[in-house]
Design a protein around this motif. Structure first.
Motif, PDB file in Angstrom:
ATOM      1  N   SER A   1       0.755  -1.338  -0.239  1.00  0.00           N
ATOM      2  CA  SER A   1       0.147   0.082  -0.011  1.00  0.00           C
ATOM      3  C   SER A   1       0.721   1.383  -0.073  1.00  0.00           C
ATOM      4  CB  SER A   1      -0.964   0.171   1.375  1.00  0.00           C
ATOM      5  OG  SER A   1      -1.979  -0.871   1.025  1.00  0.00           O
ATOM      6  N   LEU A   2       0.379   2.382  -0.604  1.00  0.00           N
ATOM      7  CA  LEU A   2       0.878   3.605  -0.648  1.00  0.00           C
ATOM      8  C   LEU A   2       0.687   4.404   0.800  1.00  0.00           C
ATOM      9  CD1 LEU A   2      -0.209   5.021  -4.064  1.00  0.00           C
ATOM     10  CD2 LEU A   2       1.914   3.886  -3.465  1.00  0.00           C
ATOM     11  N   TYR A   3      -0.450   4.092   1.350  1.00  0.00           N
ATOM     12  CA  TYR A   3      -0.769   4.398   2.669  1.00  0.00           C
ATOM     13  C   TYR A   3      -1.957   3.825   3.254  1.00  0.00           C
ATOM     14  CZ  TYR A   3      -4.488   6.713   0.124  1.00  0.00           C
ATOM     15  OH  TYR A   3      -5.465   6.954  -0.834  1.00  0.00           O
ATOM     16  N   GLU A   4      -2.154   3.702   4.562  1.00  0.00           N
ATOM     17  CA  GLU A   4      -3.087   3.000   5.225  1.00  0.00           C
ATOM     18  C   GLU A   4      -3.660   4.003   6.499  1.00  0.00           C
ATOM     19  OE1 GLU A   4      -4.859   0.595   4.460  1.00  0.00           O
ATOM     20  OE2 GLU A   4      -3.525  -0.628   2.891  1.00  0.00           O
ATOM     21  N   GLY A   5      -4.687   3.478   7.130  1.00  0.00           N
ATOM     22  CA  GLY A   5      -4.964   4.158   8.385  1.00  0.00           C
ATOM     23  C   GLY A   5      -4.435   3.070   9.353  1.00  0.00           C
ATOM     24  N   LEU A   6      -5.044   1.768   9.585  1.00  0.00           N
ATOM     25  CA  LEU A   6      -4.306   0.679  10.189  1.00  0.00           C
ATOM     26  C   LEU A   6      -4.816  -0.606   9.763  1.00  0.00           C
ATOM     27  CD1 LEU A   6      -2.346  -0.205  12.354  1.00  0.00           C
ATOM     28  CD2 LEU A   6      -4.250  -0.427  13.899  1.00  0.00           C
ATOM     29  N   PRO A   7      -4.417  -1.156   8.700  1.00  0.00           N
ATOM     30  CA  PRO A   7      -5.281  -2.207   7.807  1.00  0.00           C
ATOM     31  C   PRO A   7      -5.650  -3.334   8.621  1.00  0.00           C
ATOM     32  CG  PRO A   7      -2.841  -2.192   7.363  1.00  0.00           C
ATOM     33  CD  PRO A   7      -3.072  -0.891   8.242  1.00  0.00           C
ATOM     34  N   LEU A   8      -6.934  -3.599   8.467  1.00  0.00           N
ATOM     35  CA  LEU A   8      -7.721  -4.622   9.108  1.00  0.00           C
ATOM     36  C   LEU A   8      -6.947  -6.100   8.598  1.00  0.00           C
ATOM     37  CD1 LEU A   8     -11.357  -4.144   9.312  1.00  0.00           C
ATOM     38  CD2 LEU A   8      -9.741  -3.856  11.363  1.00  0.00           C
ATOM     39  N   SER A   9      -6.664  -6.329   7.248  1.00  0.00           N
ATOM     40  CA  SER A   9      -6.370  -7.331   6.709  1.00  0.00           C
ATOM     41  C   SER A   9      -4.833  -7.699   7.052  1.00  0.00           C
ATOM     42  CB  SER A   9      -6.209  -7.253   5.045  1.00  0.00           C
ATOM     43  OG  SER A   9      -5.554  -6.293   4.792  1.00  0.00           O
ATOM     44  N   LEU A  10      -4.285  -6.760   7.395  1.00  0.00           N
ATOM     45  CA  LEU A  10      -2.667  -7.296   7.886  1.00  0.00           C
ATOM     46  C   LEU A  10      -2.892  -7.547   9.154  1.00  0.00           C
ATOM     47  CD1 LEU A  10       0.262  -4.754   7.289  1.00  0.00           C
ATOM     48  CD2 LEU A  10      -0.197  -5.872   9.570  1.00  0.00           C
ATOM     49  N   ILE A  11      -3.548  -6.918  10.148  1.00  0.00           N
ATOM     50  CA  ILE A  11      -3.753  -7.369  11.594  1.00  0.00           C
ATOM     51  C   ILE A  11      -4.650  -8.650  11.607  1.00  0.00           C
ATOM     52  CG2 ILE A  11      -3.266  -5.131  12.790  1.00  0.00           C
ATOM     53  CD1 ILE A  11      -6.335  -4.471  13.283  1.00  0.00           C
ATOM     54  N   GLU A  12      -5.291  -9.133  10.734  1.00  0.00           N
ATOM     55  CA  GLU A  12      -5.963 -10.285  10.645  1.00  0.00           C
ATOM     56  C   GLU A  12      -4.802 -11.533  10.462  1.00  0.00           C
ATOM     57  OE1 GLU A  12     -10.505  -9.043   9.264  1.00  0.00           O
ATOM     58  OE2 GLU A  12      -8.790  -9.406   7.791  1.00  0.00           O
TER      59      GLU A  12
END
Length: 369
Positions: free
Chosen positions: A270-281
């Motif tokens: 990603s170029l930017y995120e907030g706090l990505p749900l898929s990543l912490i999943e």
């Protein structure tokens, strides 16, 4: 005891982080608050919705008819708090607040500036600094998102909180799963040395070109991409035209864990995120993470402990990290356990719900911040 009512607004019903966060949060706080919704029509979230608890609005469009509908709905339901999820919902909620004067919580879910021209950035910052004054409270889903807002000269004020996104705690992935053979057969995936998974909407922000570039240099690994969006067919045609064999575009899915448990690494470009749900999943089952060194990702990943961060465009570094994890089973296991532990300590949905309940309670009780 009477429950206070919260109107949750999302201007998008696309299957993705913002709406998923909204509905999961609503489930978690439903014992304390009654939740009603304004969201575009979508079968993906039908299980959360009924005729009594929501109204349909347009997908990512602002129009007078929707504003009137939402205002009347908020009056009929006698709501106590408006909670807007994302930029589009923020525009709607701020206009509604002018007329009903209810407390407004605005959760950013990613500040989208990098994909826009200087002119668009200028007008967005101007808008945010004027209409942001209407917010009772602002919520950032990661510390780096808050810092990015400050660097972008966005109005924040004193009433803000950093409430990390959270997900369910899941079972730690084992080295081999009993259904692995079924997974390969079901999705017609050829066995290779490693399964590397990405979960994202097919939009410019997710920088999917970089996944394709990395995959082209690592033909002995599978790259499995879940999700759909406006660019899906572009990449499907590219895959077919170049006859790329090690990338699998699965499309929209509802059970991501079937895919996560059959994977070895998680990749975010990603170029930017907030706090990505898929990543912490992915972290919740103990997958090691390779991710770009950008807002949101840098809060989730401890470089060298729970995963690896690489600078945007530095494909060689991303490839080095992937290869290091591929050749060392013990490194992959240790990084995965650290990933699993960090999700539980920082990004659990129980922590997220507790923080929001405290915030909502303060607001309805008109406590000073």
């Amino acid at each position: 005891m009477k429950k206070n009512k919260i109107l949750m607004i999302s201007s998008s019903a696309k299957l993705g982080g913002g709406p998923l966060h909204m509905f999961r949060l609503s489930e978690l706080i439903s014992s304390k608050f009654n939740i009603v919704y304004a969201i575009p029509k979508s079968n993906d979230y039908s299980k959360y919705l009924s005729k009594e608890n929501h109204i349909n609005i347009s997908e990512r469009k602002l129009n007078v008819r929707d504003l009137i509908k939402i205002y009347r709905f908020s009056k009929d339901k006698n709501i106590d708090i408006i909670h807007a999820h994302g930029k589009g919902a923020g525009v709607i909620a701020r206009i509604i607040k002018i007329f009903n004067n209810k407390p407004l919580i605005f959760t950013f879910h990613g500040i989208h500036l990098k994909c826009h021209s200087k002119l668009v950035k200028f007008f967005y910052i101007l808008y945010e600094n004027i209409f942001g004054l209407l917010d009772t409270f602002k919520v950032f889903v990661s510390n780096s998102e808050k810092l990015y807002a400050e660097r972008s000269n966005l109005f924040i004020g004193r009433n803000f909180a950093i409430i990390n996104n959270g997900v369910k705690n899941k079972q730690l992935k084992e080295d081999k799963r009993s259904y692995e053979e079924i997974y390969y057969e079901k999705y017609k995936i050829i066995k290779r040395d490693l399964n590397i998974i990405s979960i994202c909407r097919f939009v410019p922000q997710k920088n999917i070109d970089e996944i394709f570039s990395i995959a082209s240099k690592l033909s002995n690994y599978n790259f499995i991409i879940l999700g759909d969006g406006e660019l899906f067919y572009k990449f499907q045609l590219l895959k077919e035209r170049l006859n790329i064999r090690n990338i699998y575009l699965i499309g929209k899915v509802h059970n991501i864990y079937e895919h996560l448990y059959s994977s070895d690494l998680f990749l975010s470009t990603s170029l930017y995120e907030g706090l990505p749900l898929s990543l912490i999943e992915a972290m919740s089952i103990g997958l090691p993470i390779i991710a770009t060194n950008v807002v949101g990702n840098i809060d989730a990943i401890e470089h060298g402990k729970s995963g690896y961060l690489y600078d945007l465009g530095d494909l060689n570094k991303a490839i080095d990290h992937i290869n290091d994890l591929a050749v060392s089973k013990s490194l992959r296991k240790n990084i995965g356990i650290n990933s699993y532990t960090r999700q539980r300590s920082k990004f659990s949905e129980e922590f997220m719900a507790k923080n929001y309940i405290n915030l909502f309670t303060k607001i309805v009780n008109k406590n000073e911040f």
